[in-house]
Design a protein around this motif. Structure first.
Motif, PDB file in Angstrom:
ATOM      1  N   UNK A 134       0.830  -1.213   0.000  1.00  0.00           N
ATOM      2  CA  UNK A 134       0.000   0.000   0.000  1.00  0.00           C
ATOM      3  C   UNK A 134       0.865   1.265   0.000  1.00  0.00           C
ATOM      4  N   UNK A 135       1.919   1.264   0.778  1.00  0.00           N
ATOM      5  CA  UNK A 135       2.809   2.431   0.852  1.00  0.00           C
ATOM      6  C   UNK A 135       3.482   2.687  -0.489  1.00  0.00           C
ATOM      7  N   UNK A 136       3.991   1.631  -1.114  1.00  0.00           N
ATOM      8  CA  UNK A 136       4.647   1.783  -2.421  1.00  0.00           C
ATOM      9  C   UNK A 136       3.680   2.378  -3.434  1.00  0.00           C
ATOM     10  N   UNK A 137       2.487   1.833  -3.521  1.00  0.00           N
ATOM     11  CA  UNK A 137       1.545   2.273  -4.555  1.00  0.00           C
ATOM     12  C   UNK A 137       1.012   3.675  -4.270  1.00  0.00           C
ATOM     13  N   UNK A 138       0.879   4.028  -2.978  1.00  0.00           N
ATOM     14  CA  UNK A 138       0.456   5.392  -2.627  1.00  0.00           C
ATOM     15  C   UNK A 138       1.516   6.408  -3.030  1.00  0.00           C
ATOM     16  N   UNK A 139       2.771   6.114  -2.699  1.00  0.00           N
ATOM     17  CA  UNK A 139       3.861   7.036  -3.045  1.00  0.00           C
ATOM     18  C   UNK A 139       3.987   7.174  -4.560  1.00  0.00           C
ATOM     19  N   UNK A 140       3.918   6.065  -5.283  1.00  0.00           N
ATOM     20  CA  UNK A 140       4.037   6.124  -6.739  1.00  0.00           C
ATOM     21  C   UNK A 140       2.933   6.983  -7.346  1.00  0.00           C
ATOM     22  N   UNK A 141       1.728   6.837  -6.827  1.00  0.00           N
ATOM     23  CA  UNK A 141       0.617   7.641  -7.355  1.00  0.00           C
ATOM     24  C   UNK A 141       0.822   9.117  -7.056  1.00  0.00           C
ATOM     25  N   UNK A 142       1.273   9.434  -5.842  1.00  0.00           N
ATOM     26  CA  UNK A 142       1.528  10.832  -5.488  1.00  0.00           C
ATOM     27  C   UNK A 142       2.605  11.439  -6.381  1.00  0.00           C
ATOM     28  N   UNK A 143       3.661  10.671  -6.615  1.00  0.00           N
ATOM     29  CA  UNK A 143       4.760  11.160  -7.462  1.00  0.00           C
ATOM     30  C   UNK A 143       4.283  11.351  -8.896  1.00  0.00           C
ATOM     31  N   UNK A 144       3.513  10.395  -9.409  1.00  0.00           N
ATOM     32  CA  UNK A 144       3.009  10.500 -10.783  1.00  0.00           C
ATOM     33  C   UNK A 144       2.062  11.681 -10.939  1.00  0.00           C
ATOM     34  N   UNK A 145       1.246  11.947  -9.914  1.00  0.00           N
ATOM     35  CA  UNK A 145       0.268  13.041  -9.994  1.00  0.00           C
ATOM     36  C   UNK A 145       0.913  14.413  -9.812  1.00  0.00           C
ATOM     37  N   UNK A 146       1.899  14.515  -8.921  1.00  0.00           N
ATOM     38  CA  UNK A 146       2.467  15.824  -8.588  1.00  0.00           C
ATOM     39  C   UNK A 146       3.835  16.074  -9.216  1.00  0.00           C
ATOM     40  N   UNK A 147       4.431  15.054  -9.802  1.00  0.00           N
ATOM     41  CA  UNK A 147       5.701  15.229 -10.506  1.00  0.00           C
ATOM     42  C   UNK A 147       6.915  14.909  -9.663  1.00  0.00           C
TER      43      UNK A 147
END
Length: 745
Positions: A134-147
């Protein structure tokens, strides 16, 4: 440097034209992607009674499709750096903050048809698996959305581009590595031989892609929205090694029960035939069909040092005038022998902290970005240099190594100065992360390189330089890290204080020498930069103590849950009055490729065996991934007799001479030529001595080689012995040891 067409024509006429080409379909087909992530559990062995709390590995693995284009090949590596490798990288940092693993690292494998990306959390609990994912996928989504951080991307691209332009592969031949790199594309596309070798345009495109959403889209498409992934946990099981050995024994006994007497006799006969084949030398007439150099073909002249002593004010500068293609290789060398006993053991931690904590101007993440944007890297190492003429004298140093394009030299000095003079050692959270990661990495390194642990430990019983290396990089350092990690809260103030004290004891102008490799034209400005750098060093009064290693022979057995041993026997021959001779380099090759190779590897079944005989007299034999223990010890004991009675011919002796020369004549890059010259300077080794040793090497005869048995007898007489290996094997040979303890407490 050859006529390629002539060589290819020769190969065709003499070999290939005698055969008929057969069409072979060697195409590698992609594995069909999973429709949903796969969850897998595996086991690994630990010793009975070993604590299994927080000893699980969790991995998150994603197949990145088919990788056949130049840009994604490097872009994936850049992503790996930005997400998980760089200090403070968001994915790694979040997992550490959540205490999901004491060490977090990633693997990006791009040199295959279907690249993959893995995130690993080491030393964690199995029940944290869902939180890990869950932590990995949350961080990846945040990075993809915010750059992604643009400066981190720029640092990553510069990091890889610098290494691409430098093309320094250490002791490996440049052509070999470039050829292997060509295979990363050529194996899968016959038209793409030079895809990853001609990469200047690719790096330019990757720089232009920063801020365009290109990297974020790679994350979305190939990681977040990709179902072709696996989640694995690997859990510890006490006594698993013994269980598997019992299971294998039962299976073999069951198989034996199905065999007839004739079938058993056949197996015995084949084993006897194999042993006979191993004992019997190849026919001389067959060996003579293999082309071979002669001694006359070997260059007689040794490689000279390129050293020029200069000064920048009060600071000595050792300059190596060598063409480097615009790169300056810089070392700030600090003497550490004035560090007192109570601080000395912490130098191993101190060097690893440098550049990994905040400074006055930068957070540690910002500092890392600046270093990789402005330089080719800054690295801290500890070295020891034994005096070539007096074994009782040596230098111990902490060195800050920097490589930088000449036009960025002033920036490199500023960044090195920031690390040396302005690091902050009291960030409790950050220091704990570093200690926990260092402990975990040291544990992994020791488990995989037991031969290094065993030889360093065995040598530390009688050698001061080896004792320093062992204390700062070996078992004592691991024990210190484990103690700090386990009792961090009560020990952290003491740790902060000792790191601050080490900075004041080491980073002083009177301890400093600067080493610089570049051309004479690129020396301009160094004196001023050294002067400014030294002004900011510490001047706090310190006690004038001299650190002295205490040597104690322990002859230890370090037990692990592994199935193999690393068996080391060490000692010194100069203490018995024997002078060093270049012929010992030939003996080293002969032992490594004849006696030890045949007895320990071919017959004994070890994965490898090594021999070292140094100018200082410090010497050892060691086996690598060895199924035996007592048998290997016996082989070492018989080595001197083998040498004393060795019978061969001139051809074989010449082969050993060629092998010894090949170790000396490895092509040197500008960086390694500078390091070679520095080593000669620091050890007081003269070129005349180097040339004399080469002459002795080239003049080695069979009779002279036999006479070297005395050197092996001499170093074996010290009876310094250390083994890292299987618990049962070590206990079976307990009479050989003075002390038996677990490797990992």
């Amino acid at each position: 440097n050859m006529d390629i067409e002539e060589r290819l024509d020769f190969l065709d006429r003499q070999y290939l034209s005698h055969y008929t080409a057969q069409p072979i379909d060697s195409a590698i087909e992609p594995v069909a992607p999973f429709t949903e992530p796969q969850y897998i559990e595996k086991q690994y062995p630990v010793m009975e009674g070993e604590d299994t709390t927080d000893a699980t590995y969790l991995t998150y693995n994603v197949s990145l499709g088919v990788g056949t284009d130049a840009q994604s090949y490097i872009a994936y590596q850049v992503l790996n750096y930005a997400l998980c490798t760089a200090p403070g990288a968001p994915l790694k940092q979040k997992l550490l903050d959540q205490r999901i693993g004491k060490e977090v690292y990633s693997v990006m494998e791009v040199g295959i048809y279907q690249p993959y990306f893995s995130v690993v959390a080491k030393d964690t609990a199995p029940e944290k698996q869902d939180e890990f994912v869950r932590t990995i996928e949350t961080v990846l989504k945040e990075v993809a959305d915010h750059g992604l951080d643009k400066r981190t991307l720029a640092a990553a691209i510069n990091y890889y581009e610098f290494r691409y332009l430098e093309a320094d592969f250490g002791s490996y031949p440049k052509g070999l590595i470039i050829g292997l790199q060509a295979m990363d594309s050529w194996l899968y596309d016959d038209s793409a031989i030079f895809m990853h070798i001609e990469a200047k345009a690719t790096y330019a495109a990757l720089k232009a892609a920063i801020g365009t959403g290109y990297y974020e889209e790679l994350i979305r498409r190939y990681i977040i929205d990709n179902t072709h992934k696996s989640i694995m946990r690997v859990v510890p099981v006490p006594g698993l090694t013994a269980q598997k050995e019992t299971q294998l024994f039962d299976e073999l006994q069951g198989y034996k029960a199905t065999l007839t007497a004739a079938e058993i006799d056949l197996i015995i006969k084949r084993a006897e035939d194999l042993e006979l084949y191993q004992e019997e030398p190849s026919p001389l007439e067959a060996l003579k069909t293999i082309p071979m150099l002669t001694r006359a073909d070997i260059k007689k002249e040794a490689v000279d040092f390129v050293n020029e002593e200069r000064r920048a004010g009060a600071i000595p500068v050792l300059f190596h005038d060598i063409f480097t293609n615009g790169i300056g290789y810089l070392r700030f060398i600090f003497d550490i022998k004035k560090v007192p006993e109570e601080l000395f053991g912490y130098i191993g931690i101190f060097k690893s902290v440098l550049g990994m904590v905040d400074t006055e101007q930068y957070s540690y993440a910002e500092l890392n970005n600046e270093i990789n944007i402005e330089t080719g890297g800054i690295q801290s190492v500890v070295n020891t240099y034994m005096n070539a003429n007096d074994r009782s004298q040596y230098k111990a140093t902490l060195e800050i190594k920097v490589k930088v394009l000449y036009q960025n030299l002033s920036k490199a000095f500023l960044l090195a100065g920031e690390v040396v003079s302005h690091s902050r050692y009291r960030d409790s959270k950050r220091l704990y992360e570093i200690i926990a990661e260092l402990k975990s990495k040291t544990e992994t390194a020791m488990a995989g390189s037991g031969h290094s642990v065993a030889t360093m430990r065995a040598m530390s019983y009688i050698s001061e330089t080896a004792a320093i290396a062992d204390r700062l990089n070996g078992i004592p350092q691991y024990r210190l890290l484990a103690e700090l990690e386990a009792h961090y809260d009560e020990k952290k103030e003491e740790l902060f204080h000792k790191l601050e004290q080490l900075a004041t004891y080491i980073f002083r102008a009177d301890n400093l020498m600067v080493d610089y490799t570049a051309t004479a034209a690129e020396y301009a400005g160094i004196d001023e930069l050294v002067g400014e750098f030294s002004k900011n060093l510490f001047t706090t009064p310190i006690s004038e103590t001299q650190y002295v290693s205490r040597l104690v022979k322990r002859n230890e057995g370090f037990m692990t849950a592994g199935q193999v041993q690393y068996v080391a026997r060490a000692g010194n021959f100069t203490t018995k009055g024997l002078p060093y001779t270049g012929s010992l380099k030939v003996l080293k090759v002969m032992m490594g490729y004849e006696y030890l190779w045949t007895q320990v590897r071919v017959k004994g079944g070890a994965y490898g065996c090594m021999c070292s005989i140094t100018k200082s007299g410090d010497s050892y034999f060691v086996s690598y991934r060895d199924p035996n223990l007592a048998k290997t010890v016996e082989i070492y004991q018989q080595a001197a007799d083998f040498i004393k009675n060795y019978q061969s011919d001139e051809r074989s002796i010449t082969q050993f001479v060629i092998g010894a020369i090949s170790d000396l004549d490895i092509p040197m890059t500008p960086a390694t030529k500078g390091a070679y010259s520095l080593s000669g300077y620091m050890t007081n080794m003269s070129f005349e001595a180097v040339q004399r040793e080469r002459d002795e090497l080239l003049a080695t005869t069979q009779e002279g080689l036999r006479g070297l048995y005395r050197y092996v007898e001499a170093f074996m007489a010290d009876e310094c012995f250390c083994v890292v290996g299987n618990e049962d094997k070590i206990r079976e040979s307990k009479a050989l040891f003075m002390e038996i303890v677990p490797l990992f407490k």
